[in-house]
Design an enzyme around this catalytic site. Structure first.
Site, mmCIF file in Angstrom:
data_model
loop_
_atom_site.group_PDB
_atom_site.id
_atom_site.type_symbol
_atom_site.label_atom_id
_atom_site.label_comp_id
_atom_site.label_asym_id
_atom_site.label_seq_id
_atom_site.Cartn_x
_atom_site.Cartn_y
_atom_site.Cartn_z
ATOM 1 N N PRO A 127 31.378 20.610 30.415
ATOM 2 C CA PRO A 127 30.608 19.880 29.145
ATOM 3 C C PRO A 127 30.698 18.279 29.403
ATOM 4 O O PRO A 127 31.848 17.658 29.578
ATOM 5 C CB PRO A 127 31.836 20.123 28.191
ATOM 6 N N CYS A 128 29.435 17.871 28.901
ATOM 7 C CA CYS A 128 29.135 16.381 29.214
ATOM 8 C C CYS A 128 29.263 15.477 27.978
ATOM 9 O O CYS A 128 29.053 14.394 28.003
ATOM 10 C CB CYS A 128 27.725 16.249 29.831
ATOM 11 N N GLN A 129 29.565 16.207 26.579
ATOM 12 C CA GLN A 129 29.477 15.360 25.513
ATOM 13 C C GLN A 129 30.449 14.333 25.380
ATOM 14 O O GLN A 129 30.048 13.176 24.930
ATOM 15 C CB GLN A 129 29.767 16.298 24.213
#
Length: 415
Positions: A127-129
């Site tokens: 996850p890059c958020q």
């Protein structure tokens, strides 16, 4: 020619962009065999199952790799239950304690499935958020930033049963490199190196290394357990050899392959922007002058006047101004483009102005929709929400870039 398939396990699989890249990669009779994938989001899982037939292990990877998390939750509920005053509250916590007991069984089984096979390659677009410019950039302060630690825990679990995966392949937003003055990536790299991997990374833009007309910069991280493998993987050092230079005409040809120009107002009215639907986005000079100054926006928006060229992509930025993408390609697709008209790229077509369809956003990521890859239309007997598909496309990876790197890894693995 001998054929051999290297086994692959996939974390944070989403709708299967990384999996598809690996599945379609080939080199001299070598390829990959997808053993399992893991995804927590039910809607993404539905799209995934629609297109792959290997084992999708649905659920929270943190709990799969660390069953103690559920035990800690259960202990917390036991402590609270012993302190609450009323029977009603005690019953509530008793139910939660029982739920944890069930969860332990379920997640023990999931862990067993993940550890049932030896994995040559472990991949994941974690996850890059937490690191994204589009997010709040909290990094490891954000729970999602710590999901990276699950990768480390899984490597150790696999090691205890079969040995560590020979290759790691990870993908993230470009901003991961510069996040917190470069410290975040330093931590990530050092943790992977501590597990014995030699790490190579490169930021690549989709539009420069594939035929997809999308501006999308991402960091690709490849780790090798063996020094010999790492030395053979020279792709990132010689990246210029893989560069694809496109003329404006070639870009137009690529755009025609992803945009459905047969769609009209009659067949796809919901995607069209009209004055009736969006009066704020079609204000004439005359109408603007009549608006009292205190109510007026600084910039007058009129999509008909701003969106004038076919085969170009425009964006309505935060509903405040219109911008054409200067690279003759689509701007980076984002996960929130399904949440409102102003986030999804706009195009001019024969009978008006419209946003991209979910199918087009998937095609801009290189998914062969209609040609071996299908988008679901139903979820639990209800129409599948298009907002979910937009989100999935925005969160996905560009499949041809994955395939390109996966094929370069095969060259390394060839004995």
């Amino acid at each position: 020619m001998h054929t051999h398939k290297f086994t692959v396990g996939s974390l944070f699989a989403g709708v299967g962009g990384i999996c598809l890249g690996f599945k379609t990669a080939e080199y001299r009779g070598l390829g990959y065999n997808l053993i399992w994938a893991n995804e927590i989001d039910e809607y993404a899982g539905e799209t995934y199952r629609h297109n792959f037939d290997h084992n999708l292990i649905a659920g929270d990877i943190e709990k799969i790799v660390d069953l103690n998390i559920i035990q800690s939750e259960q202990n917390r509920y036991i402590n609270i239950m012993n302190e609450v005053a009323t029977d009603e509250e005690r019953i509530k916590y008793k139910v939660l304690i029982e739920k944890c007991e069930e969860e332990k069984q379920i997640y023990r089984e999931k862990q067993k499935q993940i550890l049932s096979s030896k994995i040559d390659v472990l991949n994941g677009g974690f996850p890059c958020q937490a690191f994204s410019i589009a997010g709040e950039q909290k990094g490891f302060d954000d729970h999602r930033g710590n999901l990276f630690i699950s990768i480390i825990k899984l490597i150790r679990l696999l090691d205890s049963v079969h040995g560590k995966p020979r290759v790691l392949f990870l993908e993230n937003v470009k901003n991961l490199m510069s996040h917190d003055g470069g410290r975040t990536y330093k931590v990530i790299k050092s943790k992977l190196e501590k597990e014995g991997y030699i790490i190579k990374e490169k930021v690549l833009n989709t539009m420069d290394f594939s035929h997809l007309p999308q501006n999308r910069e991402r960091i690709y991280i490849v780790g090798f357990l063996n020094k010999k493998d790492a030395e053979k993987f020279t792709m990132f050092d010689n990246i210029g050899e893989f560069y694809i230079n496109k003329t404006v005409d070639e870009r137009v040809r690529d755009i025609k392959k992803v945009i459905d120009y047969t769609l009209t107002k009659n067949t796809g009215d919901k995607y069209y922007y009209t004055k009736e639907k969006y009066p704020k986005y079609f204000i004439t000079e005359e109408e603007y002058d009549k608006i009292p100054e205190s109510y007026r926006k600084d910039v007058r928006i009129n999509l008909d006047e701003s969106i004038t060229e076919e085969y170009q992509f425009y964006q309505l930025r935060r509903g405040m101004y219109v911008r054409k993408n200067m690279s003759n390609v689509c701007p980076t697709l984002t996960a929130n483009m399904g949440t409102g008209g102003h986030n999804v790229p706009l195009i001019k077509v024969k009978d008006g102005i419209r946003k991209l369809t979910p199918k087009e956003t998937f095609k801009l990521q290189g998914f062969p929709v209609g040609n071996g890859y299908e988008l679901p239309t139903k979820y639990i007997n209800r129409p599948y929400p298009e907002s979910r598909l937009y989100k999935q496309a925005g969160n996905a990876v560009s499949v041809p870039i994955i395939r390109l790197i996966a094929e370069q890894i095969l060259r390394v693995l060839e004995e």
